[in-house]
Design a protein around this motif. Structure first.
Motif, PDB file in Angstrom:
ATOM      1  N   THR A 191       0.852  -1.203  -0.051  1.00 26.07           N
ATOM      2  CA  THR A 191       0.042   0.101  -0.174  1.00 26.07           C
ATOM      3  C   THR A 191       0.933   1.495  -0.046  1.00 26.07           C
ATOM      4  N   ALA A 192       0.493   2.463  -0.778  1.00 26.97           N
ATOM      5  CA  ALA A 192       1.303   3.530  -0.809  1.00 26.97           C
ATOM      6  C   ALA A 192       1.027   4.673   0.257  1.00 26.97           C
ATOM      7  N   LYS A 193      -0.167   4.390   0.548  1.00 31.83           N
ATOM      8  CA  LYS A 193      -0.620   5.864   1.362  1.00 31.83           C
ATOM      9  C   LYS A 193       0.184   6.254   2.644  1.00 31.83           C
ATOM     10  N   GLY A 194       0.836   7.178   2.688  1.00 35.46           N
ATOM     11  CA  GLY A 194       1.663   7.315   3.802  1.00 35.46           C
ATOM     12  C   GLY A 194       1.085   7.539   5.166  1.00 35.46           C
ATOM     13  N   VAL A 195      -0.351   7.767   5.261  1.00 32.53           N
ATOM     14  CA  VAL A 195      -0.754   7.771   6.690  1.00 32.53           C
ATOM     15  C   VAL A 195      -1.216   6.654   7.088  1.00 32.53           C
ATOM     16  N   PHE A 196      -1.313   5.741   5.985  1.00 30.51           N
ATOM     17  CA  PHE A 196      -1.476   4.242   6.912  1.00 30.51           C
ATOM     18  C   PHE A 196      -0.145   3.741   7.016  1.00 30.51           C
ATOM     19  N   ASN A 421      -9.889  10.932   2.389  1.00 32.07           N
ATOM     20  CA  ASN A 421      -9.559  11.658   1.127  1.00 32.07           C
ATOM     21  C   ASN A 421     -11.024  11.860   0.678  1.00 32.07           C
ATOM     22  N   SER A 422     -11.446  13.125   0.658  1.00 29.11           N
ATOM     23  CA  SER A 422     -12.709  13.418  -0.152  1.00 29.11           C
ATOM     24  C   SER A 422     -12.438  14.329  -1.555  1.00 29.11           C
ATOM     25  N   LYS A 423     -11.296  14.438  -1.845  1.00 33.73           N
ATOM     26  CA  LYS A 423     -11.084  15.221  -3.052  1.00 33.73           C
ATOM     27  C   LYS A 423     -11.767  14.501  -4.165  1.00 33.73           C
ATOM     28  N   THR A 424     -11.519  13.341  -4.263  1.00 33.72           N
ATOM     29  CA  THR A 424     -12.302  12.255  -4.953  1.00 33.72           C
ATOM     30  C   THR A 424     -13.247  11.432  -4.256  1.00 33.72           C
TER      31      THR A 424
END
Length: 456
Positions: A191-196, A421-424
């Motif tokens: 997984t790529a998402k840094g926050v996770f 993420n609500s940008k998308t």
């Protein structure tokens, strides 16, 4: 519950509470008083015994007091809260309900199996696992042949990674930016998402991330790994990125990745946990892009929205590492009779009702409607994109996505505007959604968007 009570008193209170809960489950219809009690117990229970963070999250994506909305029943493309308000489900559990909520054919298969046997002994051969394996071999692309069954998407990815490690002595994996493969340690490494990722570093060593869609960067990474003696065991990709924001691959990209893998003797893993089971207009997104992976990961909709179920399907050259000792990777509940019954019935519904093709048709209709509704709002809406009924609406700012999600929820439409993420926002309704329901969603989208335009 008071901690000062003795054990017998405590168990008496627990038993009384359980009986009340079970009586509510048994009821065909609940009263207003019941609804109030359920809501209070739910909110208190989340605050004190589950995670109060979920309550704060709900406040950020709903309007006023609706954060306490408690879902209670579902059917078709909709669910109802405990007070009887109906919502069109365009989140679909992030792609669980491909055949609809509580599809009667899937429910019947599970109920029929439950009358006979719920779980297996773990030692004898269980027939439904064998039959489901044959079905998967018949419907998956290329020479995928052997299946291993899991309970969830992250478990499917874990199984795929371990299988790839057993296939050779290589330990390097390539994943991509904006990817999501799960949150257990192995899949989180992909997984790529840094926050996770950050709270759990260091993760499993050997993972490298490259830009999704950048075949030159992928090629250079292969070359570099080969030069330093860290040849790549496998590339893991979502054919269409889900959590990343419904990111479609550039034309020819997935085929080029396949060619690179063949050139370097590397396995290709397709994570189709979200894209599989008809979601993108084909049974599997691999078919959409005419690419055959070595390992295919499934979950989410695999259990028909009734049972937790997942699987990996691999070709023989990849899977045979498990032949000598099938106990090298196991799971107690993976491939249990109820889950297999649900998966078999789900595949049957997808085929008999031609739902993958329907997803393509309704998806085109949905996309066209959303784009028309967004016309004139280019200052807020950046892009609307998707394949089949896997649709993303990207905004210029997170705040617009939050406001849109709140407004649509207030109007009885659930979309995937998330805290992270609500940008998308994602739109992933059941593949059984009707055109009339799509029209209502589009009209609501336009109404809320117009309100944001004039009211801010």
């Amino acid at each position: 519950m008071q901690k000062t009570l003795n054990k017998d008193q405590k168990y008496t209170q627990v038993s009384e509470y359980i009986h009340k809960v079970l009586s509510l489950i048994e009821k065909e219809a609940i009263t207003e008083e019941d609804a109030q009690w359920i809501t209070k117990e739910t909110v208190d229970g989340f605050r004190e015994h589950v995670n109060p963070g979920f309550l704060e999250y709900r406040k950020t994506v709903t309007v006023d007091t609706q954060f306490a909305a408690v879902e209670w029943s579902d059917e078709g493309s909709c669910f109802r809260d405990v007070n009887g308000k109906e919502y069109i489900d365009c989140l679909g559990g992030f792609g669980i309900y491909n055949v609809g909520h509580r599809n009667p054919k899937v429910v019947k298969a599970v109920q029929d199996q439950l009358k006979r046997q719920a779980l297996h002994s773990q030692d004898l051969l269980d027939p439904l696992r064998a039959m489901l394996g044959k079905i998967l071999a018949d419907i998956t692309p290329g020479d995928l042949k052997y299946a291993f069954f899991t309970n969830s998407g992250t478990e499917s990815v874990e199984a795929a990674l371990k299988l790839a490690k057993m296939h050779s002595d290589r330990t390097t994996f390539i994943s991509t930016t904006r990817s999501f493969h799960g949150k257990s340690l192995g899949s989180l490494s992909g997984t790529a998402k840094g926050v996770f990722r950050k709270p759990f570093l260091p993760l499993i060593p050997g993972f490298r991330h490259v830009l999704f869609g950048d075949i030159d960067m992928m090629r250079k990474t292969f070359e570099t790994c080969a030069m330093v003696g860290e040849d790549v065991a496998a590339v893991i990709l979502e054919p269409i990125q889900g959590e990343g924001g419904i990111i479609l691959p550039p034309d020819g990209y997935l085929k080029q990745v396949r060619e690179l893998c063949d050139e370097y003797g590397t396995l290709l893993i397709f994570d189709e946990v979200q894209t599989g089971m008809g979601r993108t207009g084909k049974m599997f997104a691999a078919e959409l892009y005419e690419v055959e992976p070595d390992i295919l990961c499934l979950a989410k909709a695999f259990g028909g929205g009734v049972m937790p179920a997942g699987a990996i399907v691999a070709n023989e050259k990849t899977f045979k590492s498990l032949f000598d000792n099938p106990f090298m990777h196991t799971t107690t509940f993976g491939g249990n009779p109820l889950a297999c019954a649900a998966a078999i019935a789900t595949i049957n519904v997808l085929i008999e009702e031609n739902l993958p093709a329907r997803a393509a048709e309704i998806g085109d209709y949905f996309l066209a409607g959303l784009k028309e509704a967004a016309a004139g709002h280019e200052d807020k809406v950046m892009e609307i994109r998707g394949k089949g009924l896997m649709i993303g609406i990207e905004f210029h700012k997170d705040e617009v996505g939050y406001a849109l999600s709140k407004g649509m929820f207030d109007e009885g439409i659930l979309v995937a505007g998330t805290l992270v993420n609500s940008k998308t926002i994602r739109i992933e309704p059941p593949l059984t959604i009707t055109k009339e329901e799509v029209d209502r969603v589009v009209a609501t989208f336009k109404k809320v968007l117009d309100g944001l335009q004039t009211g801010g």
